[in-house]
Enzyme design. Structure first.
Site, mmCIF file in Angstrom:
data_model
loop_
_atom_site.group_PDB
_atom_site.id
_atom_site.type_symbol
_atom_site.label_atom_id
_atom_site.label_comp_id
_atom_site.label_asym_id
_atom_site.label_seq_id
_atom_site.Cartn_x
_atom_site.Cartn_y
_atom_site.Cartn_z
ATOM 1 N N LYS A 32 0.545 -1.265 -0.035
ATOM 2 C CA LYS A 32 0.364 0.178 0.119
ATOM 3 C C LYS A 32 0.966 1.133 0.081
ATOM 4 C CE LYS A 32 -4.679 -1.799 1.397
ATOM 5 N NZ LYS A 32 -4.179 -3.144 1.835
ATOM 6 N N GLU A 83 -10.628 6.291 2.711
ATOM 7 C CA GLU A 83 -11.190 5.600 3.346
ATOM 8 C C GLU A 83 -10.318 4.839 3.619
ATOM 9 O OE1 GLU A 83 -10.976 5.596 0.294
ATOM 10 O OE2 GLU A 83 -10.190 3.805 -0.119
ATOM 11 N N SER A 107 1.973 -9.637 -0.715
ATOM 12 C CA SER A 107 1.586 -8.646 -0.833
ATOM 13 C C SER A 107 2.277 -7.891 0.636
ATOM 14 C CB SER A 107 0.022 -8.690 -0.867
ATOM 15 O OG SER A 107 -0.888 -9.366 -0.123
HETATM 16 C C1 LIG Z 1 -5.272 -4.074 1.357
HETATM 17 C C2 LIG Z 1 -4.133 -5.216 0.873
HETATM 18 C C3 LIG Z 1 -4.253 -6.125 -0.086
HETATM 19 C C4 LIG Z 1 -5.814 -6.320 -1.032
HETATM 20 O O1 LIG Z 1 -5.993 -4.352 -2.077
HETATM 21 P P1 LIG Z 1 -5.232 -5.091 -3.662
HETATM 22 O O2 LIG Z 1 -5.306 -3.624 -4.007
HETATM 23 O O3 LIG Z 1 -6.515 -6.616 -3.626
HETATM 24 O O4 LIG Z 1 -3.771 -5.287 -3.251
HETATM 25 C C5 LIG Z 1 -3.891 -7.227 -0.083
HETATM 26 N N1 LIG Z 1 -2.584 -7.363 0.802
HETATM 27 C C6 LIG Z 1 -2.681 -6.655 1.578
HETATM 28 C C7 LIG Z 1 -1.659 -7.236 3.050
HETATM 29 C C8 LIG Z 1 -2.944 -5.489 1.955
HETATM 30 O O5 LIG Z 1 -3.462 -4.747 2.822
#
Ligand SMILES: *Cc1c(COP(=O)(O)O)cnc(C)c1O
Length: 401
Positions: free
Chosen positions: A104, A126, A387
């Site tokens: 993010k 948000e 992620s």
């Molecule tokens: C917010 C988040 C996601 C999902 O968001 P995408 O916009 O689909 O990438 C995935 N993994 C983590 C660790 C997150 O914090």
């Protein structure tokens, strides 16, 4: 909308995941379904971003922030012991190692820098579980901006630690008491608030959703994941490009950024959704939060609440470009249950010494399942975006294990 040909990178041959989409549309998805004043504000953001994105000065400043503040580039880690067990060669793109612990930060640093360039002094955002709120508060503090974060009252109760983090970083957290008092309502409230504040505030959306230019802009800001991974795969793999590229999909930003780096290669792209938040796999055409895309709906066309153990996948829809990639057959969308994700998280912890975010564990759960049932042939190479890190999920896991 005026089309300004400012892109510097070569557009993939078929234009998939390339420059700004014509009229803000990805096939039949996307667009700007918003009140007049927001349509104008979005137009300004779009123009400003196109200009900034074509400006080496802006690109350089962002690259530096990503390096010195967020810790980029992130490594590509071969998951050696797990690969051995699965019979495939799995490589992890380590977004969990960035500052604040997920991808993010890539998006919010870009949008915060854009806001500064546009002369805005405040970010509006948000947040559901608080991850995007914390990232926005972080970027605001770094660049000397104010931050106002809208959060459902129920989420505020459930996520006390992230609320405290945001306040510690100097952000104002505004409770939203309408509707189900969760992310969907917080987003509506943030957009409503922006209507009266477009002159001095930038609305920092957290994924590849919302009105044009957000889906395109956020994908470009997350493209750094895919671009780095592409170069790292070129150095690491004999074939140069992995056979499969896998990422989890909530709104779809980490997946979009990852896919963007491989859209013009033969790699098969796989987006993994939560069983209870499968907008791309099971959604129907609808309009929400300024954009036409696929959403989970009931028989009357009402958009329903998503349910996932992973807060970041708890969104009833998917970004418009994913809907389009699905229609084109360029990417495939599959689903994983809470239970499979939890087991995958434990398996990664025990084989590689990495506790993943439960969102990322969904992507891994599909890799494990697909290696087991032969969908991923033995010896194939898989790039998976990890992620985020699992620190935020340990109390959830502790309840279950
Ligand atoms: C917010 C988040 C996601 C999902 O968001 P995408 O916009 O689909 O990438 C995935 N993994 C983590 C660790 C997150 O914090």
């Amino acid at each position: 909308m005026r089309e300004v040909p400012l892109r510097r990178e070569p557009v993939p041959p078929d234009g998939v995941m390339g420059g700004p989409p014509a009229r803000g549309r990805f096939g039949e998805y996307g667009g700007r379904y918003a009140p007049e004043s927001l349509v104008e504000a979005c137009r300004e953001v779009g123009e400003a971003f196109r200009e900034a994105w074509a400006d080496p000065g802006f690109r350089g400043a962002l690259a530096r922030l990503l390096a010195v503040h967020a810790g980029r580039p992130t490594p590509l880690t071969p998951a050696l012991r797990l690969s051995e067990e699965l019979g495939v060669r799995l490589y992890l793109k380590r977004e969990d190692l960035t500052h604040t612990g997920s991808h993010k930060i890539n998006n919010v640093l870009g949008q915060a820098l854009l806001a500064t360039r546009m002369g805005r002094r405040r970010l509006i955002a948000e947040t559901g579980a608080g991850q995007h709120g914390v990232a926005t508060a972080t970027a605001a503090a770094l660049l000397g901006l104010e931050a106002t974060v809208f959060m459902g009252e129920r989420d505020i109760e459930r996520q006390a630690l992230n609320v405290f983090r945001m306040r510690m970083l100097g952000a104002e957290v505004v409770p939203v008491i309408t509707g189900s008092r969760t992310l969907k309502d917080a987003t509506s409230e943030a957009m409503r608030h922006w209507v009266g504040a477009t002159g001095d505030s930038h609305y920092c959306i957290g994924s590849v959703v919302g009105p044009d230019p957000y889906p395109w802009m956020v994908r470009e800001l997350q493209r750094v994941i895919g671009d780095e991974a592409r170069a790292q795969c070129a150095a690491e793999l004999r074939t140069g490009v992995p056979d499969h590229v896998v990422a989890c999909v909530g709104g779809g930003s980490n997946a979009a950024g990852t896919f963007a780096g491989f859209a013009d290669t033969p790699a098969r792209l796989v987006g993994v959704e939560a069983e209870g938040g499968a907008g791309a796999a099971r959604g129907r055409l609808g309009v929400l939060h300024g954009c036409r895309s696929l959403f989970l709906q009931d028989g009357d066309g009402q958009i329903t609440q998503a349910h996932s153990i992973a807060a970041g996948l708890d969104y009833p829809g998917v970004g418009p470009e994913h809907a389009h990639l699905r229609d084109l057959g360029r990417a495939r969308y599959v689903t994983v249950t809470d239970d499979e994700a939890v087991r995958a998280a434990v398996r990664l912890a025990r084989t590689e010494g990495i506790v993943p975010a439960l969102e990322s564990a969904h992507a891994l759960a599909w890799v494990i399942r697909a290696a087991g049932d032969g969908e991923l042939p033995a010896g194939s190479t898989v790039l998976m975006t990890l992620s985020g890190r699992g620190d935020k999920d340990v109390s959830t896991l502790k309840e279950l294990l």
